[in-house]
Design a protein around this motif. Structure first.
Motif, PDB file in Angstrom:
ATOM      1  N   SER A 237       0.811  -1.210   0.000  1.00  0.00           N
ATOM      2  CA  SER A 237       0.000   0.000   0.000  1.00  0.00           C
ATOM      3  C   SER A 237       0.848   1.266   0.000  1.00  0.00           C
ATOM      4  CB  SER A 237      -0.945   0.002   1.200  1.00  0.00           C
ATOM      5  OG  SER A 237      -0.198   0.008   2.408  1.00  0.00           O
TER       6      SER A 237
ATOM      7  N   HIS B 293       1.736   2.308  -3.789  1.00  0.00           N
ATOM      8  CA  HIS B 293       0.724   2.727  -4.748  1.00  0.00           C
ATOM      9  C   HIS B 293      -0.183   3.779  -4.126  1.00  0.00           C
ATOM     10  CE1 HIS B 293       1.903  -0.530  -7.363  1.00  0.00           C
ATOM     11  NE2 HIS B 293       1.819  -1.367  -6.350  1.00  0.00           N
ATOM     12  N   LEU B 294      -0.392   4.866  -4.849  1.00  0.00           N
ATOM     13  CA  LEU B 294      -1.298   5.902  -4.388  1.00  0.00           C
ATOM     14  C   LEU B 294      -2.694   5.622  -4.945  1.00  0.00           C
ATOM     15  CD1 LEU B 294       0.865   9.073  -5.087  1.00  0.00           C
ATOM     16  CD2 LEU B 294       0.505   7.962  -2.894  1.00  0.00           C
ATOM     17  N   ASP B 295      -3.683   5.832  -4.121  1.00  0.00           N
ATOM     18  CA  ASP B 295      -5.037   5.672  -4.640  1.00  0.00           C
ATOM     19  C   ASP B 295      -5.459   6.978  -5.315  1.00  0.00           C
ATOM     20  OD1 ASP B 295      -5.800   7.452  -2.660  1.00  0.00           O
ATOM     21  OD2 ASP B 295      -6.767   5.953  -1.412  1.00  0.00           O
ATOM     22  N   GLU B 296      -6.617   6.966  -5.950  1.00  0.00           N
ATOM     23  CA  GLU B 296      -7.077   8.125  -6.721  1.00  0.00           C
ATOM     24  C   GLU B 296      -7.218   9.378  -5.863  1.00  0.00           C
ATOM     25  OE1 GLU B 296     -10.449   7.440  -9.266  1.00  0.00           O
ATOM     26  OE2 GLU B 296      -9.731   5.434  -9.765  1.00  0.00           O
TER      27      GLU B 296
ATOM     28  N   GLU C 111      -5.487  10.158  -3.134  1.00  0.00           N
ATOM     29  CA  GLU C 111      -4.156  10.683  -2.820  1.00  0.00           C
ATOM     30  C   GLU C 111      -3.534  11.368  -4.037  1.00  0.00           C
ATOM     31  OE1 GLU C 111      -2.602   6.957  -1.512  1.00  0.00           O
ATOM     32  OE2 GLU C 111      -2.638   7.550   0.591  1.00  0.00           O
ATOM     33  N   ILE C 112      -3.755  10.805  -5.221  1.00  0.00           N
ATOM     34  CA  ILE C 112      -3.252  11.417  -6.449  1.00  0.00           C
ATOM     35  C   ILE C 112      -3.918  12.773  -6.655  1.00  0.00           C
ATOM     36  CG2 ILE C 112      -3.218  11.234  -8.977  1.00  0.00           C
ATOM     37  CD1 ILE C 112      -2.888   8.185  -8.582  1.00  0.00           C
TER      38      ILE C 112
ATOM     39  N   GLU D 129      -2.360  15.297  -4.331  1.00  0.00           N
ATOM     40  CA  GLU D 129      -1.042  15.706  -4.802  1.00  0.00           C
ATOM     41  C   GLU D 129      -1.157  16.665  -5.988  1.00  0.00           C
ATOM     42  OE1 GLU D 129       2.000  15.178  -3.425  1.00  0.00           O
ATOM     43  OE2 GLU D 129       0.851  14.274  -1.792  1.00  0.00           O
TER      44      GLU D 129
END
Length: 130
Positions: free
Chosen positions: A51, A54-57, A59-60, A63
């Motif tokens: 986990s 990989h960034l989830d949607e 978190e993206i 950012e």
């Protein structure tokens, strides 16, 4: 990767074996050293969590929002510098052919940018006419 794990395991078995031999020869138990070797062995063989990689949607999106805010701040700084100082406007306008392609380039295009070497310095300002 399995080979690395096996090598690590063998290394820590060897260290434990050597420590056991030292303890037998000195008749002293090395509790602190043994615990450090065990802790290091556990740390080296620890499997990282997936986990964290990989960034989830959401978190993206966060950012991207942060980057957008930073770009807005840069835009504001440039705009205020342009309004306050005509020299800045002249400098940015006069060098736009250098910095605009970098800013507007795609990631792939940026990878193809390179600094000029001594041989091609005559071409830095653009194509030379013959």
């Amino acid at each position: 990767m399995a080979e690395e794990g096996k090598a690590d395991e063998q290394l820590f078995q060897l260290l434990s074996s050597l420590l056991h031999q030292v303890e037998a020869l000195t008749n002293q138990e090395e509790v602190e050293l043994r615990s450090k070797i065990e802790a290091l062995g556990l740390e080296v063989t620890k499997v990282p969590s997936k986990s964290a990689q990989h960034l989830d949607e959401l978190e993206i999106a966060k950012e991207l929002d942060k980057l957008s805010t930073k770009l807005d701040d840069v835009d504001e700084m440039i705009s205020s510098a342009l309004a306050e100082d005509p020299k800045v406007q002249s400098l940015l306008s006069g060098t736009a052919d250098v910095w605009m392609p970098v800013i507007t380039a795609t990631a792939e295009e940026r990878l193809n940018f390179s600094a000029p070497t001594g041989d091609d310095c005559s071409e830095v300002g653009g194509k030379t006419s013959n």
